[in-house]
Design an enzyme around this catalytic site. Sequence first.
Site, mmCIF file in Angstrom:
data_model
loop_
_atom_site.group_PDB
_atom_site.id
_atom_site.type_symbol
_atom_site.label_atom_id
_atom_site.label_comp_id
_atom_site.label_asym_id
_atom_site.label_seq_id
_atom_site.Cartn_x
_atom_site.Cartn_y
_atom_site.Cartn_z
ATOM 1 N N ASP A 145 65.984 32.480 162.727
ATOM 2 C CA ASP A 145 65.548 33.380 161.666
ATOM 3 C C ASP A 145 66.096 32.841 160.345
ATOM 4 O O ASP A 145 67.269 33.030 160.019
ATOM 5 C CB ASP A 145 66.037 34.801 161.944
ATOM 6 C CG ASP A 145 65.511 35.795 160.913
ATOM 7 O OD1 ASP A 145 64.910 35.340 159.906
ATOM 8 O OD2 ASP A 145 65.696 37.005 161.109
ATOM 9 N N LYS A 199 61.595 35.985 151.949
ATOM 10 C CA LYS A 199 62.415 35.885 150.729
ATOM 11 C C LYS A 199 62.020 34.685 149.853
ATOM 12 O O LYS A 199 60.984 34.735 149.205
ATOM 13 C CB LYS A 199 63.888 35.933 151.121
ATOM 14 C CG LYS A 199 64.151 37.291 151.817
ATOM 15 C CD LYS A 199 65.564 37.656 152.122
ATOM 16 C CE LYS A 199 65.591 39.095 152.623
ATOM 17 N NZ LYS A 199 66.262 39.323 153.874
ATOM 18 N N TYR A 237 70.569 40.525 161.557
ATOM 19 C CA TYR A 237 69.462 41.431 161.222
ATOM 20 C C TYR A 237 68.176 40.633 161.218
ATOM 21 O O TYR A 237 68.111 39.544 160.657
ATOM 22 C CB TYR A 237 69.705 42.042 159.837
ATOM 23 C CG TYR A 237 68.586 42.950 159.355
ATOM 24 C CD1 TYR A 237 68.328 44.171 159.984
ATOM 25 C CD2 TYR A 237 67.795 42.595 158.269
ATOM 26 C CE1 TYR A 237 67.312 45.003 159.533
ATOM 27 C CE2 TYR A 237 66.777 43.427 157.808
ATOM 28 C CZ TYR A 237 66.539 44.627 158.451
ATOM 29 O OH TYR A 237 65.536 45.454 158.004
#
Length: 429
Positions: free
Chosen positions: A237, A265, A142
Amino acid sequence: MTANERAFARALESLPGGVSSPVRSFGAVGGTPRVIAAGAGAELVDVDGERLLDFVGSWGPLILGHAHPEVLSALHDACERGTTFGAPCPGEAALAERVIDAYAGIEKVRFVSSGTEATMSAIRLARGVTGRDLVVKFAGCYHGHADHLLVQAGSGLATFARPSSAGVPEAFASQTLVCDLDDERGLADLFTAHSERIAAVIIEPVPANCGLLIQRREFLADVARQTREQGALLILDEVISGFRLARGGAAQLLGLEPDLATFGKVIGGGLPVGAFAGRAELMDHLAPEGDVYQAGTLSGNPLAMAAGLATLDVLEREDGWTRLEDLGRLLEERLTPILEAGRLPARLVRVGSIFWLSLQEGEAPRRADAIEPVAATRYRELFHGLLSRGVALAPSAFEVGFLSLAHEYEHVERLEDALEQVLGESGEA
Ligand SMILES: *Cc1c(COP(=O)(O)O)cnc(C)c1O
């Protein structure tokens, strides 16, 4: 009706599904989500005042736990100086320098406000630099909800991807090629079929958005090699793994050096931050230096920079990564015998402070399509069993759990006890 039920019923009236992000609904497990009033350390408190031991950690950012005093104090100081300027602020260069210092091969950083923006913009940059359009992603990874990244696994080796959301034009999705994880041959076939048209290969080095699909080092090294040989850019990522698995991210752990890396995050310490970064020669293609446009009203926000810097300060000072690995090892030691003796097939999959319960027989899966659908059914029962005993895991079989520096031995024991009751002979969900 409890205060929680009332609060969620109210939210349903004005918010689609009652939530601001779909994973927060209990769509996959059933029941009513807890509406959270507060968080402190390793615990959440819902609007009824019920305390929950939290292993979700806001889906990754809260590596120090909730409301860490140093983060709060940094935020408080920053707030008093104003919340946004729309002009350069010292915190931006300070946080960028920390990323550059920590992460191999990075010379410049651009801040954005979410992981989605980070990957979306990194891909635009890769396309701008290479003059190519196609992007390769891996099934089960994702990268946020940008149109061209919201595409499903294609099963055929060279098939173009199908959008996995309504509203994504086929024309956008067709610019993304999907490869299976753990399949270097599949990637080679894509490069052969689309020679000199692939701008970038994007991958989560430790895929953690479809269970925890730990990859072979040789596979990741081969992805890097093929990408380089074909003149495409490798984008790691690290939105979940960056500053969580090691100071230098998963790249440090796995001996990789990408062309571009994306962050989110942890780097925002619980505020909305994302970043993408790479060598100066690539990053200087961004406006205003170069011709790849990218912008944001709240990008490099002073509060967000302060929270990120305070988080990295604590992690570095307390040798957070070593402590989290020790805690992770403890979790694994304590949970493994319980899972092996339990009445459901279950195994703990873990890298550092990221863990996942694989609820099927046999080895831990390495690819998205190796996860059996029955795992989701088993998870419902496990999830509610734990929740009713005051332990919160993510409300989906495909989401991982996170440890933070606020977790202690006693918290691991509480999870262990709850799990033993749920999985034990007498356990009822
Ligand atoms: C969470 C996540 C994103 C998206 O970040 P948002 O801040 O939710 O937009 C991108 N990539 C990975 C690997 C993620 O885990």
